[in-house]
Design a protein around this motif. Structure first.
Motif, PDB file in Angstrom:
ATOM      1  N   PRO A 156       0.836  -1.207   0.000  1.00 10.52           N
ATOM      2  CA  PRO A 156       0.000   0.000   0.000  1.00 10.52           C
ATOM      3  C   PRO A 156       0.869   1.255   0.000  1.00 10.52           C
ATOM      4  CG  PRO A 156      -0.683  -1.550   1.712  1.00 10.52           C
ATOM      5  CD  PRO A 156       0.616  -2.042   1.199  1.00 10.52           C
ATOM      6  N   VAL A 157       0.394   2.294  -0.667  1.00 14.85           N
ATOM      7  CA  VAL A 157       1.143   3.547  -0.723  1.00 14.85           C
ATOM      8  C   VAL A 157       1.261   4.144   0.675  1.00 14.85           C
ATOM      9  CG1 VAL A 157       1.140   5.919  -1.591  1.00 14.85           C
ATOM     10  CG2 VAL A 157       0.493   4.020  -3.104  1.00 14.85           C
ATOM     11  N   SER A 158       2.480   4.574   1.007  1.00  7.94           N
ATOM     12  CA  SER A 158       2.723   5.234   2.280  1.00  7.94           C
ATOM     13  C   SER A 158       3.543   6.490   2.033  1.00  7.94           C
ATOM     14  CB  SER A 158       3.492   4.307   3.226  1.00  7.94           C
ATOM     15  OG  SER A 158       3.911   5.013   4.384  1.00  7.94           O
ATOM     16  N   THR A 159       3.157   7.567   2.692  1.00  2.00           N
ATOM     17  CA  THR A 159       3.937   8.806   2.592  1.00  2.00           C
ATOM     18  C   THR A 159       4.589   9.152   3.933  1.00  2.00           C
ATOM     19  OG1 THR A 159       1.952  10.125   3.032  1.00  2.00           O
ATOM     20  CG2 THR A 159       2.517   9.709   0.715  1.00  2.00           C
ATOM     21  N   GLY A 170      15.184  15.467   1.014  1.00  2.00           N
ATOM     22  CA  GLY A 170      14.664  14.285   1.686  1.00  2.00           C
ATOM     23  C   GLY A 170      13.968  13.342   0.723  1.00  2.00           C
ATOM     24  N   VAL A 171      13.027  12.580   1.223  1.00  3.56           N
ATOM     25  CA  VAL A 171      12.243  11.637   0.417  1.00  3.56           C
ATOM     26  C   VAL A 171      10.772  12.004   0.543  1.00  3.56           C
ATOM     27  CG1 VAL A 171      11.545   9.220   0.150  1.00  3.56           C
ATOM     28  CG2 VAL A 171      13.936   9.779   0.642  1.00  3.56           C
ATOM     29  N   LEU A 172      10.140  12.234  -0.574  1.00  6.90           N
ATOM     30  CA  LEU A 172       8.732  12.677  -0.611  1.00  6.90           C
ATOM     31  C   LEU A 172       8.545  13.940   0.232  1.00  6.90           C
ATOM     32  CD1 LEU A 172       6.859   9.240  -0.375  1.00  6.90           C
ATOM     33  CD2 LEU A 172       7.750  10.414  -2.389  1.00  6.90           C
ATOM     34  N   GLY A 173       9.584  14.798   0.213  1.00  4.87           N
ATOM     35  CA  GLY A 173       9.498  16.081   0.898  1.00  4.87           C
ATOM     36  C   GLY A 173       9.728  16.027   2.396  1.00  4.87           C
ATOM     37  N   LYS A 174      10.104  14.856   2.913  1.00  7.83           N
ATOM     38  CA  LYS A 174      10.321  14.713   4.358  1.00  7.83           C
ATOM     39  C   LYS A 174      11.737  14.222   4.622  1.00  7.83           C
ATOM     40  CE  LYS A 174       5.462  13.558   5.164  1.00  7.83           C
ATOM     41  NZ  LYS A 174       4.498  12.506   5.588  1.00  7.83           N
ATOM     42  N   PRO A 175      12.357  14.678   5.708  1.00  5.13           N
ATOM     43  CA  PRO A 175      13.720  14.214   6.012  1.00  5.13           C
ATOM     44  C   PRO A 175      13.743  12.730   6.378  1.00  5.13           C
ATOM     45  CG  PRO A 175      12.852  15.545   7.817  1.00  5.13           C
ATOM     46  CD  PRO A 175      11.871  15.668   6.697  1.00  5.13           C
ATOM     47  N   VAL A 176      14.813  12.067   5.964  1.00  2.14           N
ATOM     48  CA  VAL A 176      15.020  10.670   6.321  1.00  2.14           C
ATOM     49  C   VAL A 176      15.479  10.596   7.773  1.00  2.14           C
ATOM     50  CG1 VAL A 176      16.408   8.606   5.850  1.00  2.14           C
ATOM     51  CG2 VAL A 176      15.581  10.025   3.964  1.00  2.14           C
ATOM     52  N   GLU A 177      14.963   9.609   8.494  1.00  2.00           N
ATOM     53  CA  GLU A 177      15.368   9.398   9.882  1.00  2.00           C
ATOM     54  C   GLU A 177      16.277   8.176   9.942  1.00  2.00           C
ATOM     55  OE1 GLU A 177      11.977   9.161  12.464  1.00  2.00           O
ATOM     56  OE2 GLU A 177      10.858  10.653  11.287  1.00  2.00           O
ATOM     57  N   GLU A 178      17.403   8.311  10.653  1.00  2.00           N
ATOM     58  CA  GLU A 178      18.325   7.186  10.817  1.00  2.00           C
ATOM     59  C   GLU A 178      18.132   6.553  12.193  1.00  2.00           C
ATOM     60  OE1 GLU A 178      23.124   6.189  10.833  1.00  2.00           O
ATOM     61  OE2 GLU A 178      22.437   8.244  10.496  1.00  2.00           O
ATOM     62  N   ALA A 181      14.676   4.721  -4.757  1.00  2.00           N
ATOM     63  CA  ALA A 181      13.610   3.754  -5.044  1.00  2.00           C
ATOM     64  C   ALA A 181      12.300   4.199  -4.415  1.00  2.00           C
ATOM     65  CB  ALA A 181      14.013   2.373  -4.537  1.00  2.00           C
ATOM     66  N   ALA A 182      12.371   4.758  -3.197  1.00  2.00           N
ATOM     67  CA  ALA A 182      11.163   5.268  -2.547  1.00  2.00           C
ATOM     68  C   ALA A 182      10.599   6.450  -3.333  1.00  2.00           C
ATOM     69  CB  ALA A 182      11.468   5.679  -1.113  1.00  2.00           C
ATOM     70  N   ALA A 183      11.484   7.324  -3.801  1.00  2.00           N
ATOM     71  CA  ALA A 183      11.024   8.478  -4.581  1.00  2.00           C
ATOM     72  C   ALA A 183      10.372   8.024  -5.883  1.00  2.00           C
ATOM     73  CB  ALA A 183      12.195   9.414  -4.869  1.00  2.00           C
ATOM     74  N   GLN A 184      10.971   7.019  -6.533  1.00  2.00           N
ATOM     75  CA  GLN A 184      10.403   6.525  -7.783  1.00  2.00           C
ATOM     76  C   GLN A 184       9.079   5.802  -7.539  1.00  2.00           C
ATOM     77  OE1 GLN A 184      12.915   5.272 -11.172  1.00  2.00           O
ATOM     78  NE2 GLN A 184      12.166   3.208 -10.750  1.00  2.00           N
ATOM     79  N   ALA A 185       8.968   5.101  -6.416  1.00  2.00           N
ATOM     80  CA  ALA A 185       7.722   4.405  -6.089  1.00  2.00           C
ATOM     81  C   ALA A 185       6.641   5.366  -5.608  1.00  2.00           C
ATOM     82  CB  ALA A 185       7.987   3.361  -5.011  1.00  2.00           C
ATOM     83  N   LYS A 186       7.068   6.584  -5.237  1.00  2.00           N
ATOM     84  CA  LYS A 186       6.167   7.563  -4.618  1.00  2.00           C
ATOM     85  C   LYS A 186       5.533   6.977  -3.352  1.00  2.00           C
ATOM     86  CE  LYS A 186       5.054  10.243  -8.770  1.00  2.00           C
ATOM     87  NZ  LYS A 186       6.139   9.637  -9.592  1.00  2.00           N
ATOM     88  N   SER A 187       6.343   6.171  -2.667  1.00  2.00           N
ATOM     89  CA  SER A 187       5.868   5.503  -1.463  1.00  2.00           C
ATOM     90  C   SER A 187       7.057   5.060  -0.628  1.00  2.00           C
ATOM     91  CB  SER A 187       5.021   4.281  -1.823  1.00  2.00           C
ATOM     92  OG  SER A 187       4.672   3.527  -0.672  1.00  2.00           O
ATOM     93  N   THR A 188       6.907   5.141   0.688  1.00  2.00           N
ATOM     94  CA  THR A 188       7.953   4.636   1.581  1.00  2.00           C
ATOM     95  C   THR A 188       7.595   3.274   2.165  1.00  2.00           C
ATOM     96  OG1 THR A 188       6.991   5.944   3.388  1.00  2.00           O
ATOM     97  CG2 THR A 188       8.850   6.923   2.173  1.00  2.00           C
TER      98      THR A 188
END
Length: 456
Positions: A71-74, A112-120, A368-375
């Motif tokens: 399922p798509v997740s943002t 970031g990814v989908l406009g949000k910073p990545v969390e480590e 890959a997340a950006a291309q999928a438009k989903s995390t």
């Protein structure tokens, strides 16, 4: 982008040693001084696989599993690390942690990814003597990570891969080289930026054969990495013309208190070449070899592999003990600038092995997340192979993300060079450096470089 060349048509089409003048350490991706040794050019070829076969058929896999998008997740992308802060591969941990940290910084500095910073989410893998990896995976999955970078040890990865894949999380190793992963039933969730040991086995065997060894002992730790690489190396030594009865194979327990019995077996066999396939316990083995007169400084040609060929080994043995010891390691020309960038997040680094592979694994996951438009982890997995091949070339997160946002297909060539993942989610190209220790137990720059190629 490194100077690696793509060749096709076989599971392992060729292993060649390209001419590489004595470089500075900034050119090699490893620490040490310029060796000043002459460059060489040598090549061997193996039998090509039949044309027209898919990867699964070439590798005798029942099938190569592919991820099914979820399922798509943002939600914000969370990247966990499953890397060795402790245990037998702890010397590999610092550059790997630094590679992930630097990648997360670069990703976040560029949107970031989908406009949000990545969390480590940082985590230790430990080794196979502890349950650290399982505890880390449980914690990171519970925290909602969609991507886990690690493990470094193939055996540790095999302990947790089913749990990670079943959870729909991407497992992306920067350093696993065991052949077992190519056909592993991983639900399409497992990937690696390190090439498989089918290639390193050729590189190690050709290095030994080129040095003229005629009688060989192979000491290997008892785990999938050690036994697999030993088998590949011996197969290729025999192919290079060394009779089977002139090759001794000893599989040892890496957790043993002493390796005296194994070293005594080697001394009694009286080889002229000795390969030590191990991790940090290699220091004890080589120290004992030196004590009984069969070490690198005692007229024997001694060889290591990526599990032990680091400056950390030099710090763990007596002064000058490693002089002349050679070894193979997956090695790419990440360059001085990237090494300095790694040191900007960890100034204490003395080795850089797998720092580039960790960086690229993290960037690939984000693209890959950006291309999928989903995390969603399954959706990310479904796009990973795609972003490394077949599209428009780009060499940074920002440049690739700009293309993705324009709806264009991308082909990310990272700090480790051309990746071109095959169906199994691993590089179709493997690049190897031939390293050597000097009289100060420090690695010289490689004077020869293998370019090994697996067919897609």
């Amino acid at each position: 982008m490194s100077g690696r060349h793509l060749m096709s048509g076989a599971v392992v089409a060729a292993v060649s040693v390209m001419t590489l003048a004595a470089c500075s350490s900034s050119d090699s991706g490893s620490s040490g001084e310029s060796s000043g040794a002459p460059s060489e050019s040598v090549s061997i070829e193996s039998t090509p696989a039949p044309a027209g076969l898919g990867l699964a058929q070439k590798l005798n896999c029942p099938t190569v599993e592919k991820a099914t998008p979820g399922p798509v997740s943002t939600a914000a992308l969370k990247v966990g690390t499953l890397l060795p802060a402790t245990g037998s591969l702890a010397f590999l941990g610092p550059p790997e942690f630094a590679g992930v940290k630097l990648a997360v910084k670069d990703i976040n500095d560029n949107g970031g990814v989908l406009g949000k910073p990545v969390e480590e989410v940082t985590g230790d893998s430990g080794d196979t003597t502890t349950d650290t990896a399982n505890a880390t995976v449980d914690r990171e999955i519970g925290a909602g990570t969609q991507v886990i970078i690690g493990a470094a040890s193939s055996s540790v990865s095999l302990k947790v891969i089913d749990k990670v894949a079943t959870a729909g999380v991407v497992m992306f190793s920067p350093a696993n080289t065991s052949d077992q992963f190519t056909c592993y039933r991983d639900k399409g969730q497992y990937f690696r930026t390190a090439p498989a040991d089918t290639l390193q086995g050729q590189a190690l065997a050709q290095t030994m054969a080129a040095d003229g060894v005629q009688r060989v002992s192979v000491l290997a730790l008892n785990d999938p990495y050690g036994t697999g690489l030993a088998t590949e190396a011996i197969t290729n030594l025999e192919a290079a013309g060394i009779p089977a009865d002139q090759i001794q194979k000893i599989i040892y327990d890496p957790n043993a208190q002493s390796f005296n019995a194994e070293v005594d077996q080697v001394k009694n066999f009286n080889p002229d070449g000795i390969a030590v396939i191990g991790f940090d316990e290699s220091a004890k083995i080589i120290t004992r070899m030196h004590e009984v007169g069969i070490g690198p400084t005692d007229g024997k040609s001694v060889y290591g592999v990526d599990g032990n060929m680091g400056n950390a080994l030099g710090k763990a043995v007596g002064a000058g003990v490693l002089k002349g010891m050679k070894g193979t390691t997956p090695l790419t020309n990440t360059g001085a600038e990237f090494e300095q960038r790694l040191k900007s997040v960890d100034p204490s680094l003395i080795d850089f092995n797998y720092g580039g592979e960790s960086y690229d694994a993290t960037v690939i996951s984000a693209l890959a997340a950006a291309q999928a438009k989903s995390t969603n982890g399954r959706s990310i997995a479904a796009q990973i192979n795609s972003v490394t091949s077949g599209g428009e070339k780009c060499t940074s997160y920002k440049a690739c993300l700009d293309l993705v946002n324009q709806g264009r297909d991308i082909d990310y060539d990272g700090v480790t060079g051309t990746l071109d993942f095959n169906e199994a989610g691993e590089p179709s190209i493997g690049s190897y450096g031939i390293l050597e220790f000097d009289g100060s137990n420090k690695l010289l720059s490689p004077v020869r470089k293998y370019v090994s190629v697996a067919g897609k």
